[in-house]
Structure formats: structure tokens, C-alpha cells
Design a protein around this motif. Structure first.
Motif, PDB file in Angstrom:
ATOM      1  N   VAL A   1      52.333  31.283  53.655  1.00 33.64           N
ATOM      2  CA  VAL A   1      52.489  31.275  52.201  1.00 33.64           C
ATOM      3  C   VAL A   1      51.250  30.621  51.625  1.00 33.64           C
ATOM      4  O   VAL A   1      50.928  29.474  51.973  1.00 33.64           O
ATOM      5  CB  VAL A   1      53.762  30.518  51.770  1.00 33.64           C
ATOM      6  N   LYS A   2      50.553  31.334  50.778  1.00 38.19           N
ATOM      7  CA  LYS A   2      49.311  30.842  50.187  1.00 38.19           C
ATOM      8  C   LYS A   2      49.367  31.001  48.669  1.00 38.19           C
ATOM      9  O   LYS A   2      50.189  31.749  48.131  1.00 38.19           O
ATOM     10  CB  LYS A   2      48.111  31.622  50.746  1.00 38.19           C
ATOM     11  N   ARG A   3      48.472  30.309  48.000  1.00 32.24           N
ATOM     12  CA  ARG A   3      48.383  30.416  46.547  1.00 32.24           C
ATOM     13  C   ARG A   3      47.216  31.313  46.164  1.00 32.24           C
ATOM     14  O   ARG A   3      46.224  31.434  46.913  1.00 32.24           O
ATOM     15  CB  ARG A   3      48.220  29.037  45.934  1.00 32.24           C
ATOM     16  N   THR A   4      47.336  31.922  45.020  1.00 36.46           N
ATOM     17  CA  THR A   4      46.273  32.775  44.491  1.00 36.46           C
ATOM     18  C   THR A   4      44.952  32.035  44.498  1.00 36.46           C
ATOM     19  O   THR A   4      44.879  30.881  44.078  1.00 36.46           O
ATOM     20  CB  THR A   4      46.613  33.221  43.067  1.00 36.46           C
TER      21      THR A   4
ATOM     22  N   GLU B   1      43.249  31.148  47.180  1.00 31.49           N
ATOM     23  CA  GLU B   1      42.981  30.469  48.443  1.00 31.49           C
ATOM     24  C   GLU B   1      42.292  31.417  49.423  1.00 31.49           C
ATOM     25  O   GLU B   1      42.470  32.636  49.357  1.00 31.49           O
ATOM     26  CB  GLU B   1      44.288  29.962  49.067  1.00 31.49           C
TER      27      GLU B   1
ATOM     28  N   SER C   1      45.025  37.276  46.528  1.00 34.24           N
ATOM     29  CA  SER C   1      45.674  37.691  45.288  1.00 34.24           C
ATOM     30  C   SER C   1      47.096  38.139  45.590  1.00 34.24           C
ATOM     31  O   SER C   1      47.426  38.463  46.741  1.00 34.24           O
ATOM     32  CB  SER C   1      44.891  38.825  44.620  1.00 34.24           C
ATOM     33  N   THR C   2      47.927  38.173  44.564  1.00 35.48           N
ATOM     34  CA  THR C   2      49.346  38.488  44.792  1.00 35.48           C
ATOM     35  C   THR C   2      49.530  39.892  45.364  1.00 35.48           C
ATOM     36  O   THR C   2      50.490  40.139  46.104  1.00 35.48           O
ATOM     37  CB  THR C   2      50.146  38.346  43.486  1.00 35.48           C
TER      38      THR C   2
ATOM     39  N   THR D   1      50.006  40.318  49.154  1.00 36.52           N
ATOM     40  CA  THR D   1      51.250  39.983  49.840  1.00 36.52           C
ATOM     41  C   THR D   1      51.688  41.187  50.644  1.00 36.52           C
ATOM     42  O   THR D   1      51.877  42.272  50.102  1.00 36.52           O
ATOM     43  CB  THR D   1      52.340  39.612  48.811  1.00 36.52           C
TER      44      THR D   1
ATOM     45  N   VAL E   1      51.544  35.649  48.931  1.00 32.74           N
ATOM     46  CA  VAL E   1      50.595  34.991  48.036  1.00 32.74           C
ATOM     47  C   VAL E   1      51.302  34.725  46.708  1.00 32.74           C
ATOM     48  O   VAL E   1      51.761  35.655  46.040  1.00 32.74           O
ATOM     49  CB  VAL E   1      49.339  35.848  47.817  1.00 32.74           C
ATOM     50  N   LEU E   2      51.402  33.457  46.355  1.00 38.15           N
ATOM     51  CA  LEU E   2      52.112  33.073  45.126  1.00 38.15           C
ATOM     52  C   LEU E   2      51.166  32.928  43.953  1.00 38.15           C
ATOM     53  O   LEU E   2      49.991  32.566  44.138  1.00 38.15           O
ATOM     54  CB  LEU E   2      52.856  31.749  45.366  1.00 38.15           C
TER      55      LEU E   2
END
Lengths: 111, 113
Positions: free
Chosen positions: A12-15, A17, A82-83, A86, A110-111
Motif C-alpha cells: 500500500v503506497k501513497r500517490t 511515492e 498514481s492511483t 493500483t 495506491v491511495l
């Protein structure tokens, strides 16, 4: 027994990253591949490599890069996640143009 | 045209029945037609494959029928079992490195006990 190992099963990663997906095969295969699997779309080729330090773009390379410094290892890199990235990512290897051997996949959110 | 079309999208079959999945392609350069089986949480694994110089290949309960003139091929699973419940992908490829694999969108098979 042949084996393709993807080190991360779930991420799980953030936008924005940077994301590294690692793949190792123990079959001394020349060719390695990264696919993306999405429902209803099948498997789509992102990049492949037919030799160390060699890489070729597949059908959907945008937003991705790869690295193959050693024959057994092929890494997929998302420079700025980017989302819409995902997805399930599948690594595969092959000897010549025959059977593809797949890893168990890395599910990236990707959140 | 690089697409491989696959149908049906999902299939429900009773135990002991015959499961049939169909695929069609356009590119006559394809010279290898494999079927992959994928269980939940696992990567796809080769089930059976055929080259265009033969019209049928059988391995146990699994048979590929290949029609070169119609550019179609199909997977038949005889005596379907609940353990066959999985997603099946047809594919087609050409090229020296396997870089030209094209996969169908997949068929989710459920075999009821």
C-alpha cells in the motif's frame, strides 16, 4: 522445481511515492517480463528483458521503468505512483519463446 | 491486430460436465497458443499449449481444438471437477523471446459439486 519469486505480495503506497517491485527467478532464464493484470483486461505487458541490462517496452510502459542488473533479477519501478497504477503485477520468465513461468503476483494499492 | 478475444467471461458447470472456453485471434503471425490456469492468490500456470500445425491436443481431461482457417481455438475440460474452478486465460504469441504474448481477458470457471 522452477520458481519465480516476487518479494512483496501486498503493498500500500501513497500517490507520488516511488515503488520498487522485485522479482527473482532461479531457472537461469534469459527472458523476464513484467505484466499488469486487471479484471476484464487480461494480462498486459509493461516491459520485458531478454538479457542483462537489456530492456524493451511492452504495450503499457508509461509511468514505469525497469532494471536488470543480474540475470536472475528484474525490478519494476514506479517513479511516482498514481492511483491508476493500483493493480496486480505479475513477473514472469521464459527460456526462448516457450512457456512463461509466473510469480504469485504483487498486489499494489495506491491511495 | 494484436487482440485475442475470449468467451464466455464466466462459466458455471456442474461436476462431471464439459466446460468449453473459446478464443479467436486475427494476427496470422501467431505460432504458439497456450492456455493458462490461475487460482486465486496465485500466478497463472501453463495448462496446455498447441502450435498451428495440429488441430487438436489432449492432455488428460484437457483438450485444445484449433481451427487455423477460422483463427479460433478452444479449451475443453471433460468431466469438470470442483478443483478446476479457476480463471482461464487463452494466449497467442510469436517472436524469438516470447515478448509478443497476447492474452485474452480470462474466463472465470466455477464447477459446482
Amino acid at each position: 522445481d522452477v520458481k519465480v519469486t516476487q518479494s512483496s505480495r501486498y503493498l500500500v503506497k501513497r500517490t507520488g511515492e516511488k515503488v520498487f517491485l522485485e522479482c527473482v527467478q532461479d531457472m537461469d532464464h534469459e527472458n523476464m517480463f513484467w505484466y499488469r493484470q486487471d479484471p476484464g483486461l487480461g494480462l498486459r505487458l509493461i516491459y520485458f528483458s531478454y538479457d542483462v541490462k537489456m530492456k524493451e517496452k511492452g504495450d503499457i510502459p508509461e509511468g514505469y521503468s525497469v532494471s536488470r542488473e543480474k540475470k536472475e533479477r528484474f525490478s519494476l519501478i514506479l517513479e511516482s505512483a498514481s492511483t491508476n497504477q493500483t493493480s496486480m503485477y505479475l513477473c514472469a520468465s521464459s527460456l526462448g519463446a516457450g512457456e512463461l513461468f509466473f510469480g504469485e503476483g504483487s498486489r499494489l494499492t495506491v491511495l | 491486430q494484436q487482440q485475442v478475444k475470449q468467451s464466455p467471461q464466466s462459466l458455471i458447470v456442474q461436476k462431471g460436465g464439459i466446460s468449453i472456453i473459446n478464443c479467436a485471434y486475427e494476427n496470422t503471425a501467431f505460432d504458439y497458443f497456450p492456455w493458462y490456469q490461475q487460482f486465486p492468490g496465485k500466478g497463472p500456470a501453463l495448462l496446455i499449449a498447441i502450435r498451428p500445425d495440429v488441430s487438436e491436443k489432449k492432455e488428460g481431461r484437457f483438450t485444445i481444438s484449433f481451427n487455423k482457417s477460422a483463427k479460433q481455438f478452444s479449451l475443453h475440460i471433460m468431466d469438470s471437477q470442483p478443483g478446476d474452478s479457476a480463471t482461464y486465460f487463452c494466449a497467442a504469441s510469436w517472436g524469438n523471446y516470447g515478448q509478443n504474448f497476447v492474452f485474452g481477458p480470462g474466463t472465470r470457471l466455477s464447477v459446482l459439486p
